[in-house]
Design a protein around this motif. Structure first.
Motif, PDB file in Angstrom:
ATOM      1  N   SER A  43       0.857  -1.182   0.000  1.00 26.01           N
ATOM      2  CA  SER A  43       0.000   0.000   0.000  1.00 26.01           C
ATOM      3  C   SER A  43       0.898   1.239   0.000  1.00 26.01           C
ATOM      4  N   PRO A  44       1.247   1.746  -1.183  1.00 22.54           N
ATOM      5  CA  PRO A  44       2.290   2.764  -1.298  1.00 22.54           C
ATOM      6  C   PRO A  44       2.001   4.094  -0.604  1.00 22.54           C
ATOM      7  N   ASP A  45       0.761   4.362  -0.279  1.00 25.12           N
ATOM      8  CA  ASP A  45       0.424   5.633   0.367  1.00 25.12           C
ATOM      9  C   ASP A  45       0.174   5.502   1.864  1.00 25.12           C
ATOM     10  N   ASP A  46       0.172   4.293   2.388  1.00 30.56           N
ATOM     11  CA  ASP A  46      -0.040   4.070   3.826  1.00 30.56           C
ATOM     12  C   ASP A  46       1.312   3.870   4.501  1.00 30.56           C
ATOM     13  N   LEU A  74      10.498   0.399  -0.336  1.00 26.12           N
ATOM     14  CA  LEU A  74      10.086   1.056  -1.579  1.00 26.12           C
ATOM     15  C   LEU A  74       8.586   1.312  -1.498  1.00 26.12           C
ATOM     16  N   ASP A  75       8.222   2.584  -1.515  1.00 27.68           N
ATOM     17  CA  ASP A  75       6.818   2.984  -1.531  1.00 27.68           C
ATOM     18  C   ASP A  75       6.714   4.286  -2.324  1.00 27.68           C
ATOM     19  N   ARG A  76       5.639   4.990  -2.188  1.00 28.57           N
ATOM     20  CA  ARG A  76       5.418   6.215  -2.960  1.00 28.57           C
ATOM     21  C   ARG A  76       6.505   7.272  -2.700  1.00 28.57           C
ATOM     22  N   ARG A  77       7.055   7.281  -1.491  1.00 33.27           N
ATOM     23  CA  ARG A  77       8.023   8.318  -1.118  1.00 33.27           C
ATOM     24  C   ARG A  77       9.304   8.268  -1.946  1.00 33.27           C
ATOM     25  N   GLN A  79       9.654   6.084  -4.956  1.00 36.42           N
ATOM     26  CA  GLN A  79       9.457   5.269  -6.150  1.00 36.42           C
ATOM     27  C   GLN A  79      10.291   5.762  -7.336  1.00 36.42           C
ATOM     28  N   GLU A  80      10.703   7.018  -7.327  1.00 33.87           N
ATOM     29  CA  GLU A  80      11.548   7.516  -8.422  1.00 33.87           C
ATOM     30  C   GLU A  80      12.934   6.857  -8.407  1.00 33.87           C
ATOM     31  N   GLN A  81      13.357   6.347  -7.254  1.00 37.02           N
ATOM     32  CA  GLN A  81      14.653   5.682  -7.141  1.00 37.02           C
ATOM     33  C   GLN A  81      14.533   4.159  -7.264  1.00 37.02           C
ATOM     34  N   ARG A  82      13.390   3.662  -7.720  1.00 33.64           N
ATOM     35  CA  ARG A  82      13.114   2.222  -7.738  1.00 33.64           C
ATOM     36  C   ARG A  82      14.173   1.411  -8.481  1.00 33.64           C
ATOM     37  N   LYS A  83      14.613   1.890  -9.617  1.00 32.10           N
ATOM     38  CA  LYS A  83      15.593   1.127 -10.406  1.00 32.10           C
ATOM     39  C   LYS A  83      16.884   0.947  -9.614  1.00 32.10           C
ATOM     40  N   GLU A  84      17.391   2.021  -9.042  1.00 30.53           N
ATOM     41  CA  GLU A  84      18.636   1.947  -8.276  1.00 30.53           C
ATOM     42  C   GLU A  84      18.459   1.083  -7.028  1.00 30.53           C
ATOM     43  N   LEU A  85      17.337   1.246  -6.330  1.00 28.69           N
ATOM     44  CA  LEU A  85      17.092   0.471  -5.113  1.00 28.69           C
ATOM     45  C   LEU A  85      17.053  -1.025  -5.417  1.00 28.69           C
ATOM     46  N   PHE A 106       2.805  -2.122  -8.374  1.00 30.63           N
ATOM     47  CA  PHE A 106       3.828  -2.868  -9.099  1.00 30.63           C
ATOM     48  C   PHE A 106       3.783  -2.536 -10.595  1.00 30.63           C
ATOM     49  N   LYS A 107       2.577  -2.401 -11.153  1.00 32.93           N
ATOM     50  CA  LYS A 107       2.452  -2.021 -12.561  1.00 32.93           C
ATOM     51  C   LYS A 107       2.957  -0.592 -12.762  1.00 32.93           C
ATOM     52  N   GLU A 108       2.590   0.301 -11.857  1.00 32.37           N
ATOM     53  CA  GLU A 108       2.983   1.706 -11.948  1.00 32.37           C
ATOM     54  C   GLU A 108       4.512   1.861 -11.963  1.00 32.37           C
TER      55      GLU A 108
END
Length: 135
Positions: A43-46, A74-77, A79-85, A106-108
């Protein structure tokens, strides 16, 4: 990539990794020690629920003898660094929770594409296991 899919990896009441069917032993053998873990939320916003669940799982891994160089969420905070993480992790934990909400996240973030190059260990927990399937 080594993948473990579970409904719950822990023994109810103790928090330790479940030894049945050799799961705890196989996980211990598959993970480098210490490892770099990335907990992918359901739940990326919780934020409160995500952090509570992530750190409960970290504690459960630690009482089962696992240690960490890093343990990130990894959540909404971030998610822009998802590839590196994901690239920097040895161990990905796909959290349990609400299946459709996690599936949308996950799709997003394009998780399926990001996993194509991943060489570490993935542990799906409940919703995380279900969202590992095509159907």
């Amino acid at each position: 990539m080594v993948i473990f899919l579970s409904s719950s990896p822990c023994v109810e009441g103790s928090g330790a990794m479940n030894p049945l069917n050799g799961f705890a032993k196989a996980l211990k053998e598959a993970l480098p020690e210490p490892c770099r873990c990335l907990f992918l939320c359901s739940s990326p916003d919780d934020v409160a629920a995500t952090e509570r669940h992530a750190y409960e799982m970290k504690h459960n891994f630690e009482i089962s003898g696992h240690s960490f160089i890093t343990y990130d969420i990894l959540d909404r905070r971030n998610q822009e660094q998802r590839k590196e993480l994901i690239q920097e992790a040895d161990f990905l934990v796909l959290a349990g929770g609400h299946v459709p909400t996690q599936n949308d996240f996950f799709k997003e973030i394009g998780l399926r594409t990001l996993l194509k190059e991943f060489k570490g260990v993935v542990l799906g927990i409940s919703a995380g296991s279900m969202n590992s399937a095509d159907l």
